[in-house]
Scaffold this motif. Structure first.
Motif, PDB file in Angstrom:
ATOM      1  N   ASN A  67       1.141  -1.036  -0.134  1.00 13.76           N
ATOM      2  CA  ASN A  67      -0.445  -0.171  -0.087  1.00 13.76           C
ATOM      3  C   ASN A  67       0.822   1.360  -0.256  1.00 13.76           C
ATOM      4  O   ASN A  67       0.838   2.168  -0.620  1.00 13.76           O
ATOM      5  N   VAL A  68       2.021   1.060   1.085  1.00 10.75           N
ATOM      6  CA  VAL A  68       2.745   2.772   0.340  1.00 10.75           C
ATOM      7  C   VAL A  68       3.817   2.396  -0.552  1.00 10.75           C
ATOM      8  O   VAL A  68       4.272   3.229  -0.750  1.00 10.75           O
ATOM      9  N   HIS A  69       4.379   1.515  -0.742  1.00  8.50           N
ATOM     10  CA  HIS A  69       4.868   1.747  -2.329  1.00  8.50           C
ATOM     11  C   HIS A  69       3.646   1.692  -3.867  1.00  8.50           C
ATOM     12  O   HIS A  69       4.062   2.989  -4.339  1.00  8.50           O
ATOM     13  N   ARG A  70       2.812   1.860  -3.239  1.00 11.88           N
ATOM     14  CA  ARG A  70       1.366   1.837  -4.405  1.00 11.88           C
ATOM     15  C   ARG A  70       1.078   4.045  -3.811  1.00 11.88           C
ATOM     16  O   ARG A  70       1.658   4.632  -4.700  1.00 11.88           O
ATOM     17  N   GLN A  71       0.688   4.852  -2.779  1.00  7.22           N
ATOM     18  CA  GLN A  71       1.215   5.654  -2.236  1.00  7.22           C
ATOM     19  C   GLN A  71       2.535   6.662  -2.909  1.00  7.22           C
ATOM     20  O   GLN A  71       2.364   7.783  -4.133  1.00  7.22           O
ATOM     21  N   LEU A  72       3.741   5.672  -3.054  1.00  2.99           N
ATOM     22  CA  LEU A  72       4.536   6.650  -3.474  1.00  2.99           C
ATOM     23  C   LEU A  72       4.791   6.796  -4.901  1.00  2.99           C
ATOM     24  O   LEU A  72       5.282   7.327  -5.044  1.00  2.99           O
ATOM     25  N   SER A  73       4.358   5.263  -5.632  1.00  3.97           N
ATOM     26  CA  SER A  73       5.019   5.621  -6.861  1.00  3.97           C
ATOM     27  C   SER A  73       4.030   6.184  -7.282  1.00  3.97           C
ATOM     28  O   SER A  73       3.857   7.201  -8.193  1.00  3.97           O
ATOM     29  N   ALA A  74       2.861   6.439  -7.055  1.00  6.40           N
ATOM     30  CA  ALA A  74       1.642   7.379  -7.757  1.00  6.40           C
ATOM     31  C   ALA A  74       2.560   8.751  -7.673  1.00  6.40           C
ATOM     32  O   ALA A  74       2.032   9.423  -8.626  1.00  6.40           O
ATOM     33  N   MET A  75       2.991   9.454  -6.908  1.00  4.83           N
ATOM     34  CA  MET A  75       3.127  10.423  -6.105  1.00  4.83           C
ATOM     35  C   MET A  75       4.684  10.854  -6.966  1.00  4.83           C
ATOM     36  O   MET A  75       4.740  12.113  -7.723  1.00  4.83           O
ATOM     37  N   LEU A  76       5.059  10.142  -7.829  1.00  6.96           N
ATOM     38  CA  LEU A  76       6.693  10.161  -8.214  1.00  6.96           C
ATOM     39  C   LEU A  76       6.348   9.560  -9.446  1.00  6.96           C
ATOM     40  O   LEU A  76       7.228   8.877 -10.428  1.00  6.96           O
ATOM     41  N   GLY A  77       5.158   9.055 -10.086  1.00  5.85           N
ATOM     42  CA  GLY A  77       5.204   8.763 -11.885  1.00  5.85           C
ATOM     43  C   GLY A  77       5.613   7.347 -11.995  1.00  5.85           C
ATOM     44  O   GLY A  77       5.940   7.016 -13.201  1.00  5.85           O
ATOM     45  N   ARG A  78       5.949   6.054 -11.045  1.00  2.00           N
ATOM     46  CA  ARG A  78       6.079   4.915 -11.052  1.00  2.00           C
ATOM     47  C   ARG A  78       5.423   3.714 -11.074  1.00  2.00           C
ATOM     48  O   ARG A  78       6.034   2.607 -10.775  1.00  2.00           O
ATOM     49  N   GLU A  79       4.071   4.057 -11.562  1.00  4.07           N
ATOM     50  CA  GLU A  79       2.969   2.986 -10.403  1.00  4.07           C
ATOM     51  C   GLU A  79       3.881   1.697 -11.702  1.00  4.07           C
ATOM     52  O   GLU A  79       2.629   0.713 -10.743  1.00  4.07           O
ATOM     53  N   ALA A  80       3.639   1.462 -12.711  1.00  2.00           N
ATOM     54  CA  ALA A  80       4.055   0.780 -13.537  1.00  2.00           C
ATOM     55  C   ALA A  80       5.370   0.284 -12.825  1.00  2.00           C
ATOM     56  O   ALA A  80       5.198  -1.232 -12.811  1.00  2.00           O
ATOM     57  N   HIS A  81       6.534   0.387 -12.443  1.00  2.00           N
ATOM     58  CA  HIS A  81       7.233   0.060 -11.898  1.00  2.00           C
ATOM     59  C   HIS A  81       6.858  -0.515 -10.348  1.00  2.00           C
ATOM     60  O   HIS A  81       7.361  -1.784 -10.018  1.00  2.00           O
ATOM     61  N   ALA A  82       6.055  -0.168  -9.794  1.00  2.00           N
ATOM     62  CA  ALA A  82       5.212  -0.428  -8.289  1.00  2.00           C
ATOM     63  C   ALA A  82       4.588  -1.980  -7.975  1.00  2.00           C
ATOM     64  O   ALA A  82       4.646  -2.548  -8.078  1.00  2.00           O
ATOM     65  N   GLU A  83       3.735  -1.670  -9.797  1.00  2.00           N
ATOM     66  CA  GLU A  83       2.479  -3.167 -10.506  1.00  2.00           C
ATOM     67  C   GLU A  83       3.634  -4.537  -9.678  1.00  2.00           C
ATOM     68  O   GLU A  83       3.112  -4.681  -9.854  1.00  2.00           O
ATOM     69  N   GLN A  84       5.118  -3.804 -10.673  1.00  2.00           N
ATOM     70  CA  GLN A  84       5.671  -5.162 -11.095  1.00  2.00           C
ATOM     71  C   GLN A  84       6.329  -5.785  -9.969  1.00  2.00           C
ATOM     72  O   GLN A  84       6.720  -6.737  -9.676  1.00  2.00           O
ATOM     73  N   ASN A  85       6.326  -4.529  -9.402  1.00  2.00           N
ATOM     74  CA  ASN A  85       7.084  -4.821  -8.174  1.00  2.00           C
ATOM     75  C   ASN A  85       6.574  -6.448  -6.856  1.00  2.00           C
ATOM     76  O   ASN A  85       6.772  -7.286  -6.460  1.00  2.00           O
ATOM     77  N   ILE A  86       5.172  -5.319  -7.205  1.00  3.39           N
ATOM     78  CA  ILE A  86       4.384  -6.039  -5.940  1.00  3.39           C
ATOM     79  C   ILE A  86       4.031  -7.434  -6.768  1.00  3.39           C
ATOM     80  O   ILE A  86       3.426  -8.234  -6.366  1.00  3.39           O
ATOM     81  N   ALA A  87       3.573  -7.363  -7.978  1.00  4.32           N
ATOM     82  CA  ALA A  87       2.923  -8.897  -9.002  1.00  4.32           C
ATOM     83  C   ALA A  87       4.847 -10.184  -8.706  1.00  4.32           C
ATOM     84  O   ALA A  87       4.329 -10.652  -8.244  1.00  4.32           O
ATOM     85  N   GLN A  88       5.759  -9.021  -8.428  1.00  8.15           N
ATOM     86  CA  GLN A  88       6.565 -10.404  -8.650  1.00  8.15           C
ATOM     87  C   GLN A  88       6.856 -10.604  -7.031  1.00  8.15           C
ATOM     88  O   GLN A  88       7.062 -11.802  -7.059  1.00  8.15           O
TER      89      GLN A  88
END
Length: 590
Positions: free
Chosen positions: A431-452
């Protein structure tokens, strides 16, 4: 209506089945009378009035051959029917269902059923009957009253994407037998609640319209769970209600890759986890969804950069190299103020301009140990409670990231230096990862990290389940204040109990952060395995714990854990934690 038992197996291989499965509890009774539950003045129940509570009536596992004679009956109880194997026809309230295996049905009182099995077909069926009650207010407290079944979702065939999780929960309903102390009964009760929640929440989501990005995330999660299956992209697009080209465009925008490439990557990542000791290459290819071992080898080399045989031969060397040099990081003029945030940014492919230090167990400041290869050369601004504001000001960051908890700790003044983004910390790093990725414009990276990470956790649970299902685990943390029984909602508890599915010892609470024990008490806690970890400033406490004779006598049942992710951490640390537990997996077999 026939008066014979509902299940009357012919030439059954094995059966643990009593009469009247659809009707009630033979030899017992759960009537509709309410039982008063007193609540002290000024307190309220967390569950609201009218919401259902579920109680297990019976769980039956049947294997054998089913009578081929057509039977008609009305259902008298709430029940889940999971037909894992079987062939035949079933009609529920005049809706025909062709039975071919892996069918899940929710039965509600009053349903009219017609069943006919194919002659000589082998069946495996789980039948779970349950009682629904609802809390109601009465003078002086609350009472449990009958739940009006008309308010329950309409039953029938249920569509669930993650049948593996459903099967695991059903298996937990059969654990423990008639245990004397009731702990397995409690565990079965929790499994039933989770089972119903999982099934019904998915039915609700399937009825609720969702946006294209939401649909893409659901599809990505589906691929993560079902990469072994023959997944067609046009079927996924249809499932989302999108044209195939529109679906592909949205998927790439959200996940950074085409859906077909995402599927191949999921299969290759799964193959990496089973290559050691996985047997012939053709068998590994089949296990991860490839029908052709040559195509599997070609795709593996395309994704991993080397062939499966070379990967297997050099896995250790390559892993070390990746930890040193493998990440390509984009420098950003962002200052972070807490250890977890450094982990999150590096996982998102970003290199911050200033990072905090960390505390060792003797309270001395140091570079964050597991991230040192990435950040040793960066400016350090002190630990969270002693941030060097003057140095931070001189570094002139364009943005500062800080947790809201910093304000409660009395650490203020960031906004006077640069625009500051305050995020809400949660024990679930995703959840924190998604919060920070949305602010930094790295949503795709976050979803890949979470899926992995999710794939890694599922692989670990699958490998550990048989050996660990009947074992109990306890996690103790040495802190400055003493030895703490780490709760269910701590960093380590979240990973061990909620993610890896290890069963906590009975002493473990949900959120009891102030539960301290002496070293002697710790040694006497009943648990099959004892994990111990350290917080900063706890060197003396930890030494005293390990020197306790009763702790030393635990031998291989005592497992010392490194500080990360058991004290702090993000996606990198938690992935390290899962891999560490897998490395210790051999101890759980003893």
């Amino acid at each position: 209506m026939s008066n014979k038992p509902e299940f009357e197996p012919a030439r059954a291989k094995s059966a643990r089945v009593a009469p009247s499965l659809y009707g009630g509890i033979p030899g017992g009774r759960m009537d509709g009378s309410s039982s008063l539950l007193r609540v002290p003045p000024g307190e309220e129940l967390l569950i609201g009035e009218g919401q259902p509570l579920v109680f297990l009536r019976r769980a039956v596992h049947y294997t054998g051959q089913w009578p081929s004679t057509m039977k008609r009956r009305r259902v008298g109880v709430f029940a889940l029917l999971y037909i894992k194997h079987g062939r035949g026809e079933l009609s529920v309230d005049n809706v025909p269902i062709s039975i071919a295996g892996n069918q899940l049905l929710l039965l509600t009182p009053g349903m009219y059923m017609i069943e006919q099995a194919d002659a000589l077909a082998d069946w495996e069926v789980h039948y779970i009957a349950f009682k629904l009650l609802r809390p109601v207010r009465e003078e002086g407290g609350w009472a449990l009253a009958p739940f009006e079944w008309s308010h329950f979702p309409r039953g029938g065939a249920m569509s669930v994407t993650d049948m593996h999780s459903i099967e695991r929960l059903i298996e937990r309903l059969h654990e423990g037998g008639n245990d004397a102390d009731g702990m397995f009964g409690w565990k079965r009760q929790l499994a039933l609640s989770e089972l119903l929640y999982t099934i019904l929440s998915e039915q609700k989501m399937q009825r609720t319209p969702y946006s294209a990005p939401d649909a893409v995330r659901r599809c990505a999660a589906y691929i993560d769970r079902h990469y072994k299956d023959n997944i067609r992209m046009d079927e996924l697009a249809s499932w989302c209600g999108l044209h195939p080209s529109t679906f592909t465009r949205h998927f790439k925008a959200a996940m950074g890759v085409l859906p077909s490439d995402y599927l191949i990557h999921a299969r290759i990542e799964a193959a990496k986890t089973i290559l050691p000791g996985g047997g012939p290459l053709r068998e590994i290819a089949r296990q991860v969804g490839f029908c052709d071992e040559y195509y599997f080898s070609r795709m593996f080399k395309k994704v991993a950069g080397v062939s499966p045989s070379v990967y297997l031969r050099t896995a250790g060397e390559r892993t070390q190299g990746k930890e040193r040099n493998g990440r390509i990081l984009k420098p950003v003029n962002v200052a972070v103020t807490y250890v977890d945030e450094v982990d999150h940014l590096i996982a998102l492919g970003l290199l911050p301009a200033a990072v905090p230090a960390d505390h060792q167990t003797d309270r001395q400041e140091t570079v964050i140990p597991y991230l040192k290869p990435y950040i040793a050369h960066l400016p350090h601004i002190g630990c969270e409670l002693s941030i060097d504001m003057e140095r931070l000001r001189k570094l002139a960051p364009e943005l500062i990231i800080a947790g809201r908890f910093m304000k409660s700790w009395g650490v203020n003044g960031f906004a006077d230096i640069a625009p500051t983004h305050y995020y809400s910390w949660e024990v679930d790093w995703r959840n924190v990862h998604r919060q920070l990725s949305a602010m930094l414009g790295r949503e795709a990276h976050a979803e890949q990290n979470i899926a992995q990470f999710d794939r890694l956790v599922r692989s670990a649970r699958d490998r550990m389940y048989a050996a660990c299902a009947s074992k109990t685990f306890l996690f103790l943390e040495s802190t400055r204040e003493g030895v703490r029984v780490s709760p269910y909602m701590s960093n380590g508890g979240w990973l061990l109990y909620q993610q890896l599915g290890l069963t906590p010892a009975s002493i473990v609470s949900v959120n009891g952060w102030e539960h301290y024990v002496t070293s002697e008490e710790a040694a006497a806690i009943p648990a099959d395995y004892l994990f111990v970890g350290q917080r900063s400033g706890s060197a003396d406490v930890h030494r005293g714990l390990l020197e306790e004779p009763g702790i030393r006598r635990l031998g291989p049942r005592l497992i010392e854990l490194p500080r990360y992710p058991w004290g702090k951490g993000g996606p990198i640390a938690y992935s390290m934690g899962v891999k560490l537990i897998l490395a210790l997996f051999a101890k759980f077999h003893k």
